[in-house]
Design a protein around this motif. Structure first.
Motif, PDB file in Angstrom:
ATOM      1  N   ARG A 101       0.884  -1.223   0.085  1.00  0.00           N
ATOM      2  CA  ARG A 101       0.071  -0.143   0.230  1.00  0.00           C
ATOM      3  C   ARG A 101       0.866   1.247   0.024  1.00  0.00           C
ATOM      4  N   PHE A 102       1.848   1.270   0.744  1.00  0.00           N
ATOM      5  CA  PHE A 102       2.630   2.614   1.060  1.00  0.00           C
ATOM      6  C   PHE A 102       3.912   2.641   0.110  1.00  0.00           C
ATOM      7  N   GLN A 103       3.856   1.516  -1.028  1.00  0.00           N
ATOM      8  CA  GLN A 103       5.105   1.271  -1.866  1.00  0.00           C
ATOM      9  C   GLN A 103       6.689   1.544  -1.087  1.00  0.00           C
ATOM     10  N   LEU A 104       6.694   0.656  -0.251  1.00  0.00           N
ATOM     11  CA  LEU A 104       7.756   0.445   0.611  1.00  0.00           C
ATOM     12  C   LEU A 104       8.287  -0.929   0.569  1.00  0.00           C
ATOM     13  N   ASN A 105       9.509  -1.209   0.918  1.00  0.00           N
ATOM     14  CA  ASN A 105       9.904  -2.506   1.101  1.00  0.00           C
ATOM     15  C   ASN A 105       9.718  -2.865   2.584  1.00  0.00           C
ATOM     16  N   PRO A 106       9.520  -4.439   2.835  1.00  0.00           N
ATOM     17  CA  PRO A 106       9.080  -4.857   3.994  1.00  0.00           C
ATOM     18  C   PRO A 106      10.010  -4.319   5.185  1.00  0.00           C
ATOM     19  N   THR A 107      11.274  -4.300   5.032  1.00  0.00           N
ATOM     20  CA  THR A 107      12.233  -3.967   6.183  1.00  0.00           C
ATOM     21  C   THR A 107      11.877  -2.536   6.628  1.00  0.00           C
ATOM     22  N   ASP A 108      11.879  -1.765   5.650  1.00  0.00           N
ATOM     23  CA  ASP A 108      11.333  -0.213   6.080  1.00  0.00           C
ATOM     24  C   ASP A 108       9.874  -0.204   6.498  1.00  0.00           C
ATOM     25  N   THR A 109       9.266  -0.857   6.237  1.00  0.00           N
ATOM     26  CA  THR A 109       7.419  -1.091   6.690  1.00  0.00           C
ATOM     27  C   THR A 109       7.624  -1.512   8.230  1.00  0.00           C
ATOM     28  N   SER A 110       8.297  -2.540   8.318  1.00  0.00           N
ATOM     29  CA  SER A 110       8.441  -2.942   9.680  1.00  0.00           C
ATOM     30  C   SER A 110       9.027  -2.094  10.882  1.00  0.00           C
ATOM     31  N   ARG A 111      10.120  -1.295  10.244  1.00  0.00           N
ATOM     32  CA  ARG A 111      10.801  -0.108  11.082  1.00  0.00           C
ATOM     33  C   ARG A 111       9.843   0.936  11.438  1.00  0.00           C
ATOM     34  N   GLY A 171       2.805   5.116  22.468  1.00  0.00           N
ATOM     35  CA  GLY A 171       2.798   4.576  23.634  1.00  0.00           C
ATOM     36  C   GLY A 171       2.916   3.159  24.033  1.00  0.00           C
ATOM     37  N   VAL A 172       3.205   2.552  22.629  1.00  0.00           N
ATOM     38  CA  VAL A 172       3.649   1.123  22.956  1.00  0.00           C
ATOM     39  C   VAL A 172       5.036   0.826  23.373  1.00  0.00           C
ATOM     40  N   HIS A 173       5.347  -0.290  24.213  1.00  0.00           N
ATOM     41  CA  HIS A 173       6.594  -0.247  24.734  1.00  0.00           C
ATOM     42  C   HIS A 173       7.498  -1.204  23.975  1.00  0.00           C
ATOM     43  N   TYR A 174       7.087  -2.432  23.462  1.00  0.00           N
ATOM     44  CA  TYR A 174       7.806  -3.276  22.780  1.00  0.00           C
ATOM     45  C   TYR A 174       7.054  -3.656  21.485  1.00  0.00           C
ATOM     46  N   VAL A 175       7.771  -3.847  20.363  1.00  0.00           N
ATOM     47  CA  VAL A 175       7.250  -4.241  19.096  1.00  0.00           C
ATOM     48  C   VAL A 175       8.005  -5.558  18.626  1.00  0.00           C
ATOM     49  N   PHE A 176       7.437  -6.706  18.319  1.00  0.00           N
ATOM     50  CA  PHE A 176       8.051  -7.967  18.099  1.00  0.00           C
ATOM     51  C   PHE A 176       7.545  -8.381  16.578  1.00  0.00           C
ATOM     52  N   ASP A 177       8.467  -9.271  15.981  1.00  0.00           N
ATOM     53  CA  ASP A 177       8.167  -9.928  14.636  1.00  0.00           C
ATOM     54  C   ASP A 177       7.790 -11.459  14.970  1.00  0.00           C
ATOM     55  N   THR A 178       6.337 -11.650  14.430  1.00  0.00           N
ATOM     56  CA  THR A 178       6.080 -13.058  14.850  1.00  0.00           C
ATOM     57  C   THR A 178       6.729 -14.111  13.826  1.00  0.00           C
ATOM     58  N   LEU A 202       7.904   8.723   8.452  1.00  0.00           N
ATOM     59  CA  LEU A 202       8.034   8.313   9.773  1.00  0.00           C
ATOM     60  C   LEU A 202       9.555   7.896   9.800  1.00  0.00           C
ATOM     61  N   GLU A 203      10.402   8.036  10.734  1.00  0.00           N
ATOM     62  CA  GLU A 203      11.657   7.868  11.150  1.00  0.00           C
ATOM     63  C   GLU A 203      11.556   6.550  11.418  1.00  0.00           C
ATOM     64  N   PRO A 204      12.611   5.451  10.865  1.00  0.00           N
ATOM     65  CA  PRO A 204      12.527   4.116  11.127  1.00  0.00           C
ATOM     66  C   PRO A 204      13.014   3.683  12.680  1.00  0.00           C
ATOM     67  N   ALA A 205      12.426   2.745  13.097  1.00  0.00           N
ATOM     68  CA  ALA A 205      13.087   2.419  14.253  1.00  0.00           C
ATOM     69  C   ALA A 205      13.256   1.069  14.319  1.00  0.00           C
ATOM     70  N   PRO A 206      14.471   0.287  15.103  1.00  0.00           N
ATOM     71  CA  PRO A 206      14.539  -1.087  14.955  1.00  0.00           C
ATOM     72  C   PRO A 206      13.642  -1.977  15.860  1.00  0.00           C
ATOM     73  N   LEU A 207      13.119  -3.096  15.197  1.00  0.00           N
ATOM     74  CA  LEU A 207      12.249  -4.179  15.980  1.00  0.00           C
ATOM     75  C   LEU A 207      12.900  -4.449  17.298  1.00  0.00           C
ATOM     76  N   ALA A 251      17.658  -7.638  15.797  1.00  0.00           N
ATOM     77  CA  ALA A 251      16.486  -7.047  15.128  1.00  0.00           C
ATOM     78  C   ALA A 251      16.799  -6.189  14.218  1.00  0.00           C
ATOM     79  N   GLU A 252      17.887  -6.295  13.530  1.00  0.00           N
ATOM     80  CA  GLU A 252      18.327  -5.381  12.392  1.00  0.00           C
ATOM     81  C   GLU A 252      17.291  -5.370  11.175  1.00  0.00           C
ATOM     82  N   GLU A 253      16.421  -6.400  10.901  1.00  0.00           N
ATOM     83  CA  GLU A 253      15.669  -6.302   9.956  1.00  0.00           C
ATOM     84  C   GLU A 253      14.890  -7.781  10.101  1.00  0.00           C
TER      85      GLU A 253
END
Length: 479
Positions: free
Chosen positions: A130-140, A150-157, A294-299, A308-310
């Motif tokens: 939808r946003f025409q991004l790659n998956p790594t940038d989208t996750s970050r 206000g979320v404290h932690y974000v994980f990848d299933t 949005l500025e990317p942030a690591p998982l 958690a780099e990618e």
């Protein structure tokens, strides 16, 4: 039409008080009906304004109230909850996440919830398209967005999927080797799809239960990781964490609400809230966020040994790769044959494919994928007739599998086929790893699960399924 049988084009909700049987296009409005009709016949009349009236000889005409249903009432017959903007789904929406985050802002520290988000790779691929991004940038960028609200932690299933795949491999080999003496039958039917499981339990009951894999899905393994392992790491009880997953499928809400995944001691679920990819997109819109900016942030990582780099993924397609991982593992463990690439043979349609392992003209392993209810029904019929040749089947309720889940973003221009191809391409761009080689997995087996095959691993990585009796109504409805 009476309630004695279920017919295509109708949706049936099981009775909490008693539920109306409505035409497919109106199933988004469950209604309360009068149970005091005895053996009488009632008709439902629908006004132009959408109001419902029950008409019977015994009691005349009565206006019906809209009923509130919970996810446990769903029969997963054909997606009535999926399309239901007027069905009130309790505690399973992005609004509930917002309530928790708002409550945290005013609560004293020892009453705040630690909010954890677990995002599925399929949802990331859909948002990336939808946003025409790659998956790594989208996750970050998703991580960045969640942290801002206000979320404290974000994980990848994908991390929890390592355990689901490894245990699926182990379970199949054990069942194959002991099939003559085991009450668990072949073929093994994958159980990661909750829509399929709901259908199996409520439509075919005890007939299919011996075939179902008892390994938890990645969502529910992540639930165990978050509410057990991670809670211990944070020195918190499970009820102090609020765990949300972002999933491609509405039926994941049903899975999270299963009593099997409820902690009686602390009165909390392993997964408190499930929001679909579409609801995630709606949350972004409501927050007025320009996602690409949005500025990317690591998982975040669950284990100190993990990276958690990618984001990472697994080979074998967009539904988790169960067939491929189990097939390659079984070929080596059972027959000493190394399979570098798995070759799929399409049958009647692209959603029903076979894979075979042969040696000297003899078929050693016979696997299949069955996506969509048309293929699932054909598979079940083969089982009932004793003509199912397979040892293992990867079963998914949605045609084309999880990347085409009911909760995924839809094409704005109606070009759904092209969008699905784009989502599949993006999903395939993510670097794959063998589950056993993923950093942190073996350490968690040793220290959290007390070893592979342990009782603790059995408790936290496996589940059970239950035959559900068909709903019995004390009245009939005719149209």
């Amino acid at each position: 039409m009476t309630t004695s049988g279920r017919r295509r084009g109708l949706r049936l909700l099981r009775p909490g008080m008693a539920w109306g049987l409505l035409p497919a296009q109106d199933c988004i409005k469950p209604i309360k009906v009068d149970k005091r009709l005895g053996s009488g016949v009632a008709k439902i009349h629908i006004e132009d304004d959408g109001s419902y009236f029950q008409v019977s000889q015994a009691r005349g005409t009565q206006k019906l109230e809209k009923a509130k249903i919970s996810l446990n009432d769903c029969l997963a017959c054909s997606g009535c909850v999926t399309s239901a903007e007027s069905v009130l789904i309790i505690q399973q929406s992005h609004e509930e996440l917002r309530k928790i985050l708002n409550a945290n802002k005013v609560a004293v520290p020892d009453q705040q919830k630690l909010v954890v988000i677990s995002v599925s790779p399929q949802s990331v691929a859909s948002l990336a398209a939808r946003f025409q991004l790659n998956p790594t940038d989208t996750s970050r960028k998703l991580t960045s967005f969640f942290k801002k609200i206000g979320v404290h932690y974000v994980f990848d299933t994908a991390f929890s999927r390592n355990f689901s795949l490894l245990e699926s491999q182990r379970e199949f080999v054990q069942r194959f080797q002991s099939q003559a003496n085991s009450g668990q039958a072949l073929p093994v039917l994958a159980s990661a799809c909750p829509g399929w499981i709901c259908y199996a339990e409520k439509t075919h009951g005890s007939f299919l239960l011996p075939h179902l894999s008892t390994v938890r899905s990645p969502q529910q393994v992540m639930g165990a990781l978050v509410k057990d392992f991670f809670a211990q790491q944070q020195h918190l009880t499970p009820d102090r964490l609020y765990h949300v997953t972002v999933m491609p499928c509405y039926d994941k809400k049903l899975e999270a609400s299963r009593p099997d995944f409820f902690n009686q001691e602390f009165q909390t679920r392993d997964v408190d809230c499930v929001i679909t990819t579409g609801e995630m997109f709606k949350l972004l819109e409501e927050e007025g966020v320009s996602f690409p900016d949005l500025e990317p942030a690591p998982l975040d990582v669950l284990s100190s040994c993990a990276s958690a780099e990618e984001p990472t993924s697994h080979r074998g397609g967009g539904s988790g790769g169960y067939l491929e991982h189990v097939f390659r593992h079984a070929a080596w463990e059972l027959f000493g044959i190394h399979v570098a690439e798995v070759t799929y043979k399409p049958l009647r349609n692209k959603d029903f494919q076979e894979v075979t392992l042969e040696r000297d003209g003899q078929v050693l392993l016979h696997f299949a994928t069955a996506y969509g209810f048309r293929n699932i029904q054909n598979l079940v019929q083969k089982l009932r007739r004793g003509r199912c040749p397979y040892h293992y089947v990867e079963v998914m309720a949605c045609p084309s599998g999880c990347l085409n889940g009911g909760g995924q973003l839809r094409a704005l221009d109606g070009h759904s086929k092209e969008l699905l191809q784009q989502v599949e391409r993006l999903y395939g761009e993510v670097r794959t790893q063998e589950p056993r080689d993923v950093p942190g997995v073996q350490k968690l087996y040793r220290h959290w699960l007390q070893g592979e095959g342990s009782n603790r691993a059995g408790h936290l990585l496996y589940t059970q399924y239950h035959a559900v009796e068909k709903a019995s109504f004390g009245f009939s409805i005719k149209w």
